[in-house]
Design a protein around this motif. Structure first.
Motif: not given
Length: 703
Positions: A92-96, A309-311, A316-323, A432-439
């Motif tokens: 994601g970050l690389g392609t972005y 947005f997707a991340m 994997l990214f701050p959730p405010k970017f999903t708005k 940043y993301a490891r503790e927030k993601v459970k999949r």
């Protein structure tokens, strides 16, 4: 997740074609040909064709995954759901970053070409163009694609004129000065096959527009048709224009000058368009170049802004970017991407961008090809692509090998950039993301086949995506509802007896094993939690000997207690509406699509009450079918339809695609056959294509 995070499906086939094609005709045609010729000489036009062939495995793989999982984020989402969130973060970050770099480079091209005719500061023009594209993207994807469509039509018209006039000039006019044609193409391969492969990798960035389609897949209407068709059309047109256009440049421009030419298309145009007055031809080509850079910049901002947005949606990214704003666009993600592009325009040199962007995309393509193998091997039934890559798995193996070879040929700087992005992405994920993601990804389902861990929630997510995609053309949902058996049970009955009763009915009607059906219905599916709705239960199975989908609906006014899970634990609620669906063993994915459509119906407000309010089986089935694909007519004397009375059904002419699914007669409902004689007061339920039914609706008044 904050706020509304659903994107509007507004993009059609031509929009897909325009986003992909418009993103490929910028530096690839108007800047790189001369620079690329330094590696291979006159054979540069052949190297463009080779590069187009090299991208085929990645295109087929992207098309397959995008039709199975049409979600924003493209490569990020594919890699995350196949190989896990760490690889998703890297992808994601690389392609972005690659897309943002390429977008900034393209927008700078607008200023550069504008400076050919006007005394304007290049970077200020680029900044102004970026702000315009930001405004369009904030308005909505459809508005953005509208400008994209204009750019691409104008661009293709001018490039078509360039190719037609160029081929005529090369083959049918006599050259009066400069080196001979033989000198232009001799030696053809200046560095042998190695030079062609190096050049193919160098110009690979010219075909990266294909990845931009995947990143907006969630906003594409009919993705299973429009994504693969749009991508294939785009690649065919782009490859042809590159091959013929660069051939013309090689044939017309002095070989020494061509190797150092930064605007080869404009230079070649000076020798063409003699039939136009003055410098009109040059103006047209410069306008086409600006349209190409603008379309790449516009499509680049549109697609790259979907990555945060997707991340963000996956933590994997701050959730405010999903708005998502009122216009249905991820406005914070667009603003962030615009800011990064502006910084790059004002501070970074353009040199080396092509190699850097190409190298990381080659790494991503390698992983995407591997992802197709992972998804197929994972045996996740709800992974249901509408388009499947040909020659699996050899196509994917070839794609992995091609990507690896091209990265090696592009040099150590490109390899270092790939390693740098991977390192930064790993640190971002770890801190940043490891503790927030459970999949975990589908690769764990592949491991599960070897007796190891799998992540069951992935199947639920894929089921939700399958539900949003809806039925595929040819899925017999309407016919299955029309043929469904409905049983009303007033007495008390336990769940095991109900399953035995339904299985016995199916067994008698279809001559299949009752015991096999009982086992199927009593087996708890891994995706069953995604289908649970209060007071409603959906049970389904596959059985040898079944040749078409069959549905049995059971209504119990008293309710039946249904056990939950495999441990025999009972639920707190009684189930009042049961659906039992049986499919042929080979149609497991069709079964899931039909189940997802059924869930759509069940999720209507007051569903259970509505089911019990309808007193006839015809009314119940019409309620389940209710959409623009059916309506009912009653055969009454003195009406337009009175001529059908006394006629066998096969003697009545219906528009193509229309089927008489049900007849209600004397409070009984049945599925008719061709010899069924229609009687006065019969109520006919017709199903079919909306256009055909609308003509019938105009002819017959609904009774």
């Amino acid at each position: 997740m904050q706020g509304n995070s659903r994107l509007k499906k507004e993009l059609g086939l031509f929009d897909v074609f325009a986003i992909s094609t418009g993103a490929m005709f910028s530096s690839g045609f108007f800047l790189l040909p001369g620079l690329a010729s330094q590696y291979t000489g006159p054979s540069v036009f052949f190297a463009y064709l080779v590069s187009g062939i090299f991208i085929l495995p990645a295109m087929f793989s992207i098309a397959e995954i995008a039709t199975a999982l049409p979600r924003s984020g493209g490569a990020y989402f594919f890699l995350d759901r196949s190989l896990g969130p760490l690889m998703g973060t890297i992808g994601g970050l690389g392609t972005y970053l690659s897309l943002v770099f390429k977008t900034a480079f393209a927008i700078i091209g607008i200023g550069a070409y504008a400076a050919i005719f006007w005394d304007v500061p290049v970077k200020m023009v680029a900044v102004a163009a970026t702000m315009v594209f930001m405004g369009l993207n904030l308005i909505g994807a459809k508005k953005t694609s509208g400008l994209q469509n204009f750019f691409i039509v104008f661009l293709l018209v001018v490039l078509g004129m360039f190719i037609f006039d160029g081929l005529y000039t090369v083959f049918f006019t006599e050259k009066v000065e400069g080196p001979s044609m033989n000198e232009h193409f001799t030696p053809f391969f200046t560095n042998g096959i190695e030079g062609v492969i190096t050049t193919a990798g160098f110009v690979f960035v010219s075909y990266l527009g294909l990845t931009k389609v995947a990143s907006v897949a969630e906003e594409i209407k009919k993705p299973e048709r429009n994504i693969p068709m749009g991508m294939l059309l785009s690649l065919v047109v782009t490859s042809a224009v590159y091959f013929l256009g660069v051939f013309i440049m090689v044939a017309l421009i002095d070989p020494v000058q061509f190797a150092n030419e930064l605007a080869p298309a404009a230079t070649a145009t000076k020798l063409l368009f003699k039939w136009l007055p003055g410098d009109t031809g040059t103006y047209l080509m410069v306008g086409a170049a600006m349209a190409a850079f603008a379309s790449t910049g516009n499509a680049g901002l549109l697609s790259s802004s979907r990555y945060p947005f997707a991340m963000g949606r996956d933590r994997l990214f701050p959730p405010k970017f999903t708005k998502v704003g009122k216009s249905g666009t991820p406005y914070l993600s667009i603003l962030l991407t615009t800011g990064i592009i502006l910084i790059l325009i004002l501070t970074v040199s353009e040199e080396g961008i092509a190699k850097i962007a190409s190298a990381f995309q080659l790494f991503i393509f390698m992983m995407i090809n591997f992802s197709v193998i992972v998804f197929r091997k994972s045996n996740i039934e709800s992974y249901d692509p509408g388009y499947k890559s040909p020659l699996y798995p050899w196509m994917q193996v070839a794609g992995i090998f091609i990507s690896l070879v091209l990265i090696i040929y592009m040099g150590w700087i490109s390899v270092l950039f790939v390693l740098f992005v991977m390192t930064v992405s790993f640190l971002w994920y770890y801190y940043y993301a490891r503790e927030k993601v459970k999949r975990e990804g589908a690769i764990f389902h592949w491991f599960a086949l070897l007796g190891k861990y799998q992540y069951s929630e992935l199947e639920n997510e894929f089921m939700v995506i399958l539900k949003e995609k809806g039925l595929r053309q040819g899925d017999p949902f309407d016919e299955t509802i029309a043929r469904a058996r409905i049983s009303n049970i007033e007495r008390e009955m336990n769940f095991e007896h109900l399953v035995d009763f339904v299985s016995e009915t199916f067994s008698t009607e279809m001559h299949v094993s009752k015991e096999a059906l009982v086992n199927e219905f009593l087996t708890t599916s891994a995706i069953e939690p995604a289908l649970i709705i209060p007071e409603v239960s959906i049970l389904y199975g596959k059985c040898e000997g079944v040749d078409h989908p069959s549905l049995h609906i059971v209504l119990s006014s008293r309710g039946i207690r249904k056990p939950v899970g495999k441990g025999g634990i009972s639920s707190e609620d009684y189930i009042r509406v049961f659906f039992f669906l049986v499919n042929p063993p080979a149609e497991s994915r069709q079964q899931l699509r039909m189940l997802s459509r059924l869930v759509d119906v069940i999720e209507r407000e007051e569903f259970v009450e509505e089911m019990f309010d309808h007193k006839s089986h015809r009314k119940i089935k019409e309620y389940l079918l209710h959409n623009e694909r059916f309506f009912s007519i009653r055969l009454l004397p003195g009406t337009e339809q009175a001529g059908m009375i006394g006629q066998p059904l096969k003697a009545v002419e219906w528009p193509s695609g229309v089927l008489v699914a049900l007849i209600e007669r004397d409070s009984e409902t049945f599925a008719p056959h061709g010899d069924t004689v229609l009687q006065e007061h019969d109520v006919l339920t017709l199903i079919g294509e909306p256009k055909s039914l609308s003509r019938l609706f105009d002819k017959y008044l609904m009774q």
